[in-house]
Design a protein around this motif. Structure first.
Motif, mmCIF file in Angstrom:
data_model
loop_
_atom_site.group_PDB
_atom_site.id
_atom_site.type_symbol
_atom_site.label_atom_id
_atom_site.label_comp_id
_atom_site.label_asym_id
_atom_site.label_seq_id
_atom_site.Cartn_x
_atom_site.Cartn_y
_atom_site.Cartn_z
ATOM 1 N N PRO A 14 0.814 -1.229 0.000
ATOM 2 C CA PRO A 14 0.000 0.000 0.000
ATOM 3 C C PRO A 14 0.841 1.270 0.000
ATOM 4 C CG PRO A 14 -0.904 -1.589 1.544
ATOM 5 C CD PRO A 14 0.414 -2.142 1.091
ATOM 6 N N SER A 15 1.951 1.266 0.737
ATOM 7 C CA SER A 15 2.783 2.468 0.809
ATOM 8 C C SER A 15 3.398 2.787 -0.550
ATOM 9 C CB SER A 15 3.890 2.285 1.855
ATOM 10 O OG SER A 15 4.712 1.177 1.531
ATOM 11 N N MET A 16 3.773 1.754 -1.304
ATOM 12 C CA MET A 16 4.363 1.965 -2.623
ATOM 13 C C MET A 16 3.304 2.448 -3.617
ATOM 14 S SD MET A 16 7.218 1.987 -4.098
ATOM 15 C CE MET A 16 7.856 2.131 -5.773
ATOM 16 N N ARG A 17 2.105 1.895 -3.513
ATOM 17 C CA ARG A 17 1.022 2.366 -4.387
ATOM 18 C C ARG A 17 0.721 3.828 -4.120
ATOM 19 N NH1 ARG A 17 -1.452 -2.455 -2.924
ATOM 20 N NH2 ARG A 17 -3.092 -1.405 -1.708
ATOM 21 N N ARG A 18 0.739 4.204 -2.833
ATOM 22 C CA ARG A 18 0.474 5.590 -2.474
ATOM 23 C C ARG A 18 1.569 6.506 -3.014
ATOM 24 N NH1 ARG A 18 -2.863 9.644 -2.139
ATOM 25 N NH2 ARG A 18 -2.401 11.110 -0.459
ATOM 26 N N LEU A 19 2.825 6.053 -2.934
ATOM 27 C CA LEU A 19 3.940 6.839 -3.450
ATOM 28 C C LEU A 19 3.805 7.035 -4.963
ATOM 29 C CD1 LEU A 19 6.705 8.214 -3.200
ATOM 30 C CD2 LEU A 19 7.754 5.947 -3.420
ATOM 31 N N LEU A 20 3.457 5.962 -5.654
ATOM 32 C CA LEU A 20 3.271 6.060 -7.105
ATOM 33 C C LEU A 20 2.109 6.991 -7.444
ATOM 34 C CD1 LEU A 20 3.840 2.338 -8.125
ATOM 35 C CD2 LEU A 20 5.211 4.290 -8.875
ATOM 36 N N GLU A 21 1.041 6.900 -6.684
ATOM 37 C CA GLU A 21 -0.120 7.761 -6.917
ATOM 38 C C GLU A 21 0.247 9.230 -6.784
ATOM 39 O OE1 GLU A 21 -4.745 8.167 -5.385
ATOM 40 O OE2 GLU A 21 -3.224 7.387 -4.003
ATOM 41 N N ILE A 22 0.949 9.563 -5.715
ATOM 42 C CA ILE A 22 1.347 10.962 -5.481
ATOM 43 C C ILE A 22 2.309 11.422 -6.573
ATOM 44 C CG2 ILE A 22 2.616 12.485 -3.928
ATOM 45 C CD1 ILE A 22 1.539 10.759 -1.603
ATOM 46 N N SER A 23 3.285 10.573 -6.911
ATOM 47 C CA SER A 23 4.284 10.936 -7.919
ATOM 48 C C SER A 23 3.644 11.165 -9.285
ATOM 49 C CB SER A 23 5.347 9.830 -8.024
ATOM 50 O OG SER A 23 6.021 9.662 -6.800
ATOM 51 N N LEU A 24 2.718 10.307 -9.651
ATOM 52 C CA LEU A 24 2.072 10.442 -10.956
ATOM 53 C C LEU A 24 1.216 11.698 -11.025
ATOM 54 C CD1 LEU A 24 1.084 6.711 -11.571
ATOM 55 C CD2 LEU A 24 2.808 8.025 -12.809
ATOM 56 N N LYS A 25 0.509 12.008 -9.943
ATOM 57 C CA LYS A 25 -0.287 13.235 -9.927
ATOM 58 C C LYS A 25 0.606 14.465 -10.032
ATOM 59 C CE LYS A 25 -4.426 11.628 -7.449
ATOM 60 N NZ LYS A 25 -5.231 11.747 -6.212
ATOM 61 N N GLN A 26 1.729 14.449 -9.321
ATOM 62 C CA GLN A 26 2.660 15.577 -9.381
ATOM 63 C C GLN A 26 3.226 15.758 -10.789
ATOM 64 O OE1 GLN A 26 5.607 14.786 -6.360
ATOM 65 N NE2 GLN A 26 4.417 15.787 -4.751
ATOM 66 N N ALA A 27 3.383 14.642 -11.500
ATOM 67 C CA ALA A 27 3.943 14.701 -12.853
ATOM 68 C C ALA A 27 2.883 15.028 -13.905
ATOM 69 C CB ALA A 27 4.613 13.370 -13.190
ATOM 70 N N ARG A 105 14.481 0.560 -7.961
ATOM 71 C CA ARG A 105 14.071 1.207 -6.725
ATOM 72 C C ARG A 105 15.251 1.255 -5.762
ATOM 73 N NH1 ARG A 105 9.267 -1.374 -4.024
ATOM 74 N NH2 ARG A 105 8.657 -2.365 -5.958
ATOM 75 N N PRO A 106 15.343 2.301 -4.950
ATOM 76 C CA PRO A 106 14.455 3.466 -4.869
ATOM 77 C C PRO A 106 14.698 4.419 -6.042
ATOM 78 C CG PRO A 106 16.280 3.775 -3.372
ATOM 79 C CD PRO A 106 16.453 2.389 -3.958
ATOM 80 N N PHE A 107 13.660 5.121 -6.468
ATOM 81 C CA PHE A 107 13.774 6.058 -7.588
ATOM 82 C C PHE A 107 13.170 7.392 -7.180
ATOM 83 C CE2 PHE A 107 9.943 3.505 -8.083
ATOM 84 C CZ PHE A 107 8.962 4.477 -8.142
ATOM 85 N N ASP A 108 13.614 8.454 -7.853
ATOM 86 C CA ASP A 108 13.043 9.777 -7.576
ATOM 87 C C ASP A 108 12.060 10.142 -8.688
ATOM 88 O OD1 ASP A 108 14.601 10.548 -9.745
ATOM 89 O OD2 ASP A 108 16.204 11.350 -8.486
ATOM 90 N N LEU A 109 11.374 11.262 -8.499
ATOM 91 C CA LEU A 109 10.320 11.662 -9.427
ATOM 92 C C LEU A 109 10.874 11.909 -10.829
ATOM 93 C CD1 LEU A 109 7.404 12.444 -9.985
ATOM 94 C CD2 LEU A 109 7.900 14.751 -9.150
ATOM 95 N N SER A 110 12.047 12.521 -10.917
ATOM 96 C CA SER A 110 12.598 12.827 -12.243
ATOM 97 C C SER A 110 12.906 11.548 -13.024
ATOM 98 C CB SER A 110 13.856 13.690 -12.114
ATOM 99 O OG SER A 110 14.861 13.003 -11.388
ATOM 100 N N THR A 111 13.418 10.534 -12.333
ATOM 101 C CA THR A 111 13.701 9.256 -12.990
ATOM 102 C C THR A 111 12.418 8.629 -13.518
ATOM 103 O OG1 THR A 111 15.603 8.863 -11.556
ATOM 104 C CG2 THR A 111 14.665 6.944 -12.666
ATOM 105 N N LEU A 112 11.368 8.693 -12.707
ATOM 106 C CA LEU A 112 10.075 8.141 -13.108
ATOM 107 C C LEU A 112 9.518 8.892 -14.314
ATOM 108 C CD1 LEU A 112 7.725 6.182 -12.457
ATOM 109 C CD2 LEU A 112 6.782 7.971 -10.984
#
Length: 348
Positions: A14-27, A105-112
């Motif tokens: 769940p924590s990873m899904r939440r991280l991906l969700e936030i990162s994708l919205k920010q992008a 992993r771990p990756f930052d937003l720019s890498t994603l």
């Protein structure tokens, strides 16, 4: 503006899904979440997903099994695998199964963001290459300097920069598709696809799938997902040739798509935003087509924002020598004055 990309992110944590969700919205993307491959597969079968970001190790169905199933079912959606440092060989195996890329992993937003843009661009290029190879042999040049052609070319230059729909009317053989291509090439959308559909050449029961796409199992023979011409033309131009030959029932669905800017694939209830310039053409008198029950009046007014009427060749006979020379030159032939005069005596 192109549609907001829907990205399916799956991870059993769940924590990873939440991280991906936030990162994708920010992008600037629209995240769709799943916790395993089976759940993701159900979502993919509904359509409307532009990219998959998947962990390798998950219960129920892992990332490799998901990729293999997508390949078997013809779900042509680019994918990125998220993996750990010591699993490079598994990531390579995933790419053999169709994954576009992998990130550690771990990756930052720019890498994603870089990985996403690279995967989406590659997918778009593959689609364009397939389509352009089929279109490459077509001659798209407008020939002629008669007053009628000069007037038409001026109208094309005026219409091209606009997004509004355009209706081209003219007899068969007057060059309606060439004019539509000229509008596309002079428009801000010229770097995206020009997608043509001949509504008269496709049986009515197949035309809806051709336009809007379908999901696997939507009808007998639908063995894999298929995107339609609307999705293919996203960001570019969709040319609907002989639109008055489209079944009346389908015209209602076309009107809805034009008004709302969304479509649904056959067999799916997921709305997919689309953004393209629509150019339609007919060899009928549109008003007579309405009177004959061949064209919906509301669709006509939706398409007829700009109107171009193409002159037949008999009304611009001074263009005949230039046209004949254009077709003869690749064959090493030329046109003498006597032949040119003879050609201009025909009715055309």
């Amino acid at each position: 503006m192109s549609k907001l990309k829907n990205i399916l992110a799956l991870d059993d944590e769940p924590s990873m899904r939440r991280l991906l969700e936030i990162s994708l919205k920010q992008a600037g993307y629209q995240p769709v979440l799943a916790e395993n491959g089976r759940e993701a597969l159900d979502i993919l079968r509904q359509g409307g997903i532009d990219l998959v970001i998947s962990d390798l190790h998950m219960p129920v169905m892992d990332g490799l099994k998901l990729l293999a199933t997508m390949q078997q079912e013809g779900i042509d959606v680019p994918s990125i695998i998220v993996t750990a440092q010591g699993e490079i060989s598994t990531a390579v195996e995933a790419m053999k199964l169709g994954a576009s890329d992998y990130i550690l992993r771990p990756f930052d937003l720019s890498t994603l963001e870089i990985a996403i843009e690279r995967a989406l661009s590659l997918s778009r290029l593959k689609l364009e290459n397939r389509y352009l190879r089929a279109e490459a042999s077509q001659d798209t040049q407008l020939i002629g300097q008669s007053p009628a052609m000069q007037k038409l070319q001026q109208s094309i230059r005026q219409v091209a920069p606009e997004k509004a729909t355009t209706l081209i009317a003219g007899e068969t053989g007057t060059g309606k598709e060439l004019v539509a291509q000229a509008i596309h090439q002079l428009s801000p959308r010229k770097d995206a696809l020009f997608v043509a559909v001949n509504c008269a050449a496709i049986p009515g029961d197949m035309l809806e799938s051709e336009l809007f796409g379908h999901e696997r199992g939507a009808f007998t023979g639908a063995v894999k997902n298929r995107i339609g011409k609307f999705e293919m033309a996203d960001g570019g131009t969709l040319f609907l040739d002989e639109v008055t030959e489209m079944p009346i029932g389908l015209q209602a669905k076309l009107l809805r798509a034009l008004q709302q800017g969304v479509i649904e694939r056959l067999g799916s209830n997921r709305s997919i935003p689309v953004d393209m310039r629509v150019v339609a053409a007919t060899n009928r008198d549109p008003l007579q087509a309405i009177a004959d029950g061949k064209l919906r009046e509301d669709l006509y007014y939706r398409l007829n924002v700009f109107r171009l009427d193409l002159p037949p060749l008999r009304e611009r006979k001074s263009d005949i020598p230039a046209l004949a020379t254009h077709f003869l030159k690749p064959r090493g032939l030329s046109l003498d004055d006597s032949a040119a005069q003879t050609l201009q005596t025909y009715t055309w």
